[in-house]
Design an enzyme around this catalytic site. Structure first.
Site, PDB file in Angstrom:
ATOM      1  N   GLY A   1     -49.530 -36.012  49.288  1.00  3.62           N
ATOM      2  CA  GLY A   1     -48.269 -35.709  49.975  1.00  3.62           C
ATOM      3  C   GLY A   1     -47.218 -36.064  48.976  1.00  3.62           C
ATOM      4  N   THR A   2     -46.415 -35.126  48.561  1.00  5.97           N
ATOM      5  CA  THR A   2     -45.948 -35.286  47.194  1.00  5.97           C
ATOM      6  C   THR A   2     -44.655 -34.553  46.923  1.00  5.97           C
ATOM      7  OG1 THR A   2     -47.286 -35.552  45.223  1.00  5.97           O
ATOM      8  CG2 THR A   2     -46.734 -33.343  45.794  1.00  5.97           C
ATOM      9  N   THR A   3     -44.018 -34.926  45.794  1.00  5.10           N
ATOM     10  CA  THR A   3     -43.030 -34.036  45.222  1.00  5.10           C
ATOM     11  C   THR A   3     -43.397 -33.821  43.767  1.00  5.10           C
ATOM     12  OG1 THR A   3     -41.383 -35.149  46.590  1.00  5.10           O
ATOM     13  CG2 THR A   3     -40.575 -33.600  44.953  1.00  5.10           C
TER      14      THR A   3
END
Lengths: 271, 229
Positions: free
Chosen positions: B31-33
């Protein structure tokens, strides 16, 4: 390298959609937690990266196909300048709406078909109606495996044998037919009525282009996923010509729309 | 990592994809950028360092930018397992390809290999990637490889669940032909903003800059980021 790449495209096409048990090698190399039950392999069950309307129409001496340059990711206008045309052979061009990855795959497939034709060196080249039939059968076959290519394709070309323009439609069910003017996506609701009213078979290319721009303006106003940057391709006896990207101008300066709500005439709605 | 013991509600997004598309709510995902910015002469890749499983932070110092070849790196978002496996495969094939070619592979080749896997296994994978690097043919390049199997060449892009919060900021701030320092500062700013608002992004910022001169990696610690998190 070959083991995985030979299955490129759709896995195990000769398995008619049922999952692959026997090949341990495949599992090891491709490392997938395979659906070990007897479920049909499903690729595009729902489209993820989608493109919107394509509209095509025949004019006096050719066919013109126009689309906008956007690819959406659900409700997000994620990619704003993508090309949605694929030229096949010397006188056919295909534009697609729907799932962009399936369009990119079919572009590879059509270009491979093109290369196979070219190496024959037999002086023959495919007619657009032939390519449309090929695509139509391909789409129908996939849909029969409950694994459709999720696209609506509009195909424009020049028929050499009958010396006339060609315009065809192929969609995810395998529906295939030629027409004088056709639209996919939202355009089939918004643009077709405009085309029915204003289309004439003896239009010039400029008139046809203006009519298409009018349709795309309506679509920009009324389609959430529509963009104002458009591109078009023209097929004539001289071949295919792909235009640069251009931006449509739009109109918002209606007096009633710009009047502040507090100053609206009594008769006007304040919603 | 024990699974199924956490009773937190399923996250609405896992990497920007509705959770109906996920296999399980507590699957370990990045879950990320992630993002990549091109500048005059190269590209900057940047990512946060949070790996989450539902509401738990499994790893707060993860490495989401992975090397595929000397000057080709990939930012990974989606299922940690899927993206790691894909990266291993492409690394393997690209290495052999490069040996047979006798020169450094092109970024487009790496992107196409990833696309192949994405498209062929689209019903099984949850993987959104950004492939970026530098090659002699086309200079710095960035390819966005979203879920589904398309490959789109771009100048700047963001991915992962945090990307939605900075789409507008990217539109406002990105300019073509920036200097390397401008691009690095922009990447840091964009990531900080995303991490400030996305629960699934956080930790540190890792940045990789690739150009003709080579590859440099930097890390910005969580408490030293420009925007308060």
């Amino acid at each position: 390298m070959e083991d995985c790449l030979r299955l490129r495209g759709r896995r195990a096409p000769d398995n008619y959609g049922y999952s692959y048990h026997g090949d341990y090698n495949q599992h090891v190399l491709c490392g997938s937690a395979v659906s070990s039950g007897q479920e049909p392999i499903k690729h595009t069950t729902r489209p993820i990266t989608t493109s919107s309307t394509v509209i095509g129409l025949k004019f006096n001496g050719g066919t013109i196909v126009m689309s906008d340059t956007g690819v959406c990711y659900g409700n997000m206008l994620r990619f704003k300048s993508c090309e949605r045309f694929c030229q096949v052979g010397d006188r056919t061009v295909v534009a697609a709406s729907g799932e962009y990855s399936d369009f990119q795959y079919l572009t590879r497939d059509l270009k491979e078909m093109d290369t196979r034709d070219w190496v024959q060196e037999d002086g023959c080249s495919r007619e657009p109606s032939s390519i449309a039939a090929y695509l139509g059968r391909t789409f129908y076959g996939q849909r029969s495996r409950l694994d459709p290519y999720w696209n609506q394709m509009i195909m424009a070309g020049w028929q050499k044998t009958s010396n006339e323009p060609y315009l065809g439609y192929i969609d995810l069910y395998g529906t295939t037919f030629p027409e004088d003017y056709i639209a996919s996506g939202f355009g089939s609701y918004l643009a077709i009525p405009l085309l029915r009213k204003e289309y004439r078979p003896d239009m010039t290319e400029d008139e046809a282009k203006a009519l298409l721009q009018k349709c795309f303006m309506a679509l920009f106003y009324r389609d959430c996923t529509g963009l104002s940057t458009v591109q078009y391709a023209v097929a004539t006896s001289a071949g295919i010509r792909l235009s640069d990207v251009s931006t449509l101008t739009h109109k918002w300066d209606y007096k009633l729309w710009l009047t502040p709500t507090s100053q609206l005439p009594v008769s006007a709605s304040s919603w | 990592m024990a699974s199924g013991t956490l009773s937190a509600p399923a996250p609405p997004f896992v990497m920007g994809v509705p959770s109906a598309a996920c296999s399980r709510a507590d699957e370990v995902g990045t879950g990320t950028t992630i993002l990549a910015v091109s500048y005059k002469g190269g590209v900057v890749l940047a990512a946060d360092t949070r790996t989450s499983a539902g509401a738990y932070v499994v790893n707060r110092a993860s490495r989401k930018i992975s090397k595929v070849h000397d000057k080709i790196y990939v930012c990974r978002s989606g299922s940690a397992a899927d993206t790691q496996a894909l990266t291993q495969f492409v690394k393997y094939y690209l290495n052999i390809h490069s040996l047979e070619l006798g020169e450094l592979p092109s970024v487009n080749t790496a992107a196409t290999l990833f696309q192949s896997f994405h498209y062929d296994y689209k019903d099984m994978l949850m993987s959104g990637l950004i492939v970026a690097g530098w090659d002699g043919k086309r200079g710095g390049q960035i390819y966005s490889l979203p879920i589904g199997g398309s490959k789109i060449k771009v100048n700047v892009t963001a991915g992962g669940s945090g990307s939605v919060y900075i789409s507008g900021l990217i539109d406002a701030l990105y300019k073509e032909d920036m200097t390397k320092e401008e691009a690095q500062q922009l990447a840091l700013k964009l990531l900080s903003h995303a991490m400030a608002r996305d629960a699934s992004s956080g930790g540190m910022v890792r940045m990789t800059t690739i150009s003709e001169d080579g590859v440099e990696e930097t890390t910005f610690e969580g408490d030293k980021l420009p925007t308060p998190a």
